[in-house]
Structures are given as structure tokens and as C-alpha cells.
Write a protein that holds these residues in place. Structure first.
Motif, mmCIF file in Angstrom:
data_model
loop_
_atom_site.group_PDB
_atom_site.id
_atom_site.type_symbol
_atom_site.label_atom_id
_atom_site.label_comp_id
_atom_site.label_asym_id
_atom_site.label_seq_id
_atom_site.Cartn_x
_atom_site.Cartn_y
_atom_site.Cartn_z
ATOM 1 N N LEU A 16 9.581 -4.877 -0.984
ATOM 2 C CA LEU A 16 9.975 -3.549 -0.523
ATOM 3 C C LEU A 16 8.916 -2.962 0.406
ATOM 4 O O LEU A 16 9.235 -2.418 1.470
ATOM 5 C CB LEU A 16 10.212 -2.611 -1.704
ATOM 6 C CG LEU A 16 10.675 -1.204 -1.337
ATOM 7 C CD1 LEU A 16 11.968 -1.252 -0.531
ATOM 8 C CD2 LEU A 16 10.837 -0.362 -2.582
ATOM 9 N N LYS A 17 7.669 -3.096 0.043
ATOM 10 C CA LYS A 17 6.564 -2.601 0.873
ATOM 11 C C LYS A 17 6.584 -3.270 2.246
ATOM 12 O O LYS A 17 6.448 -2.613 3.277
ATOM 13 C CB LYS A 17 5.239 -2.868 0.178
ATOM 14 C CG LYS A 17 4.030 -2.452 0.952
ATOM 15 C CD LYS A 17 2.770 -2.818 0.184
ATOM 16 C CE LYS A 17 1.600 -2.898 1.132
ATOM 17 N NZ LYS A 17 0.533 -3.727 0.674
ATOM 18 N N LEU A 19 9.155 -4.726 3.788
ATOM 19 C CA LEU A 19 10.332 -4.289 4.550
ATOM 20 C C LEU A 19 10.097 -2.918 5.172
ATOM 21 O O LEU A 19 10.456 -2.674 6.323
ATOM 22 C CB LEU A 19 11.566 -4.256 3.650
ATOM 23 C CG LEU A 19 12.060 -5.614 3.147
ATOM 24 C CD1 LEU A 19 13.167 -5.423 2.130
ATOM 25 C CD2 LEU A 19 12.510 -6.486 4.296
ATOM 26 N N LYS A 20 9.488 -2.015 4.409
ATOM 27 C CA LYS A 20 9.206 -0.679 4.935
ATOM 28 C C LYS A 20 8.170 -0.723 6.051
ATOM 29 O O LYS A 20 8.308 -0.035 7.061
ATOM 30 C CB LYS A 20 8.735 0.234 3.807
ATOM 31 C CG LYS A 20 9.856 0.629 2.881
ATOM 32 C CD LYS A 20 9.380 1.573 1.807
ATOM 33 C CE LYS A 20 10.530 2.019 0.939
ATOM 34 N NZ LYS A 20 10.120 3.022 -0.052
ATOM 35 N N GLU A 21 7.132 -1.522 5.877
ATOM 36 C CA GLU A 21 6.090 -1.640 6.903
ATOM 37 C C GLU A 21 6.643 -2.185 8.208
ATOM 38 O O GLU A 21 6.222 -1.786 9.285
ATOM 39 C CB GLU A 21 4.949 -2.525 6.412
ATOM 40 C CG GLU A 21 4.071 -1.876 5.369
ATOM 41 C CD GLU A 21 3.024 -2.823 4.803
ATOM 42 O OE1 GLU A 21 3.023 -4.035 5.154
ATOM 43 O OE2 GLU A 21 2.202 -2.362 3.993
ATOM 44 N N GLU A 23 9.655 -1.769 9.144
ATOM 45 C CA GLU A 23 10.758 -0.869 9.501
ATOM 46 C C GLU A 23 12.108 -1.584 9.532
ATOM 47 O O GLU A 23 12.958 -1.336 10.389
ATOM 48 C CB GLU A 23 10.469 -0.172 10.832
ATOM 49 C CG GLU A 23 9.210 0.684 10.773
ATOM 50 C CD GLU A 23 8.903 1.398 12.071
ATOM 51 O OE1 GLU A 23 9.724 1.335 13.020
ATOM 52 O OE2 GLU A 23 7.830 2.019 12.141
ATOM 53 N N GLU A 25 15.724 -2.112 8.460
ATOM 54 C CA GLU A 25 16.757 -1.209 7.961
ATOM 55 C C GLU A 25 17.960 -1.930 7.371
ATOM 56 O O GLU A 25 18.720 -1.349 6.613
ATOM 57 C CB GLU A 25 17.218 -0.285 9.085
ATOM 58 C CG GLU A 25 16.119 0.643 9.573
ATOM 59 C CD GLU A 25 16.599 1.566 10.676
ATOM 60 O OE1 GLU A 25 17.792 1.490 11.054
ATOM 61 O OE2 GLU A 25 15.786 2.362 11.163
#
Length: 42
Positions: A16-17, A19-21, A23, A25
Motif C-alpha cells: 500500500l505504501k 502504491l501511494k508513493e 501515485e 490509482e
């Protein structure tokens, strides 16, 4: 590469970290044993 030890790919991983880093979507999720691994992840 994300190393996992449980059915859920997000459990005790940095997925999750990461994927967020990056970006991210949207994900395309596919694989074997859909009734177990993919169901637990989604």
C-alpha cells in the motif's frame, strides 16, 4: 517486488505504501487460486 507471507497481499507488506508513493490509482489483479489469494487481497 513485494514479498508476501499471507493470502492478503497487503498484510505485513509495503504494498500500500509503495502504491501511494508511486501515485498508482488503478490495479489490474489477476492470478491463480482466485478463490483464496485474490479474494483476500481485494
Amino acid at each position: 517486488m513485494v514479498v508476501k507471507h499471507f493470502l492478503n497481499n497487503f498484510r505485513d507488506t509495503d504494498l500500500l505504501k509503495t502504491l501511494k508513493e508511486l501515485e498508482i490509482e488503478r490495479l489490474v489483479i489477476c492470478g491463480m487460486m482466485t478463490h483464496m489469494h485474490l479474494d483476500a487481497t481485494t
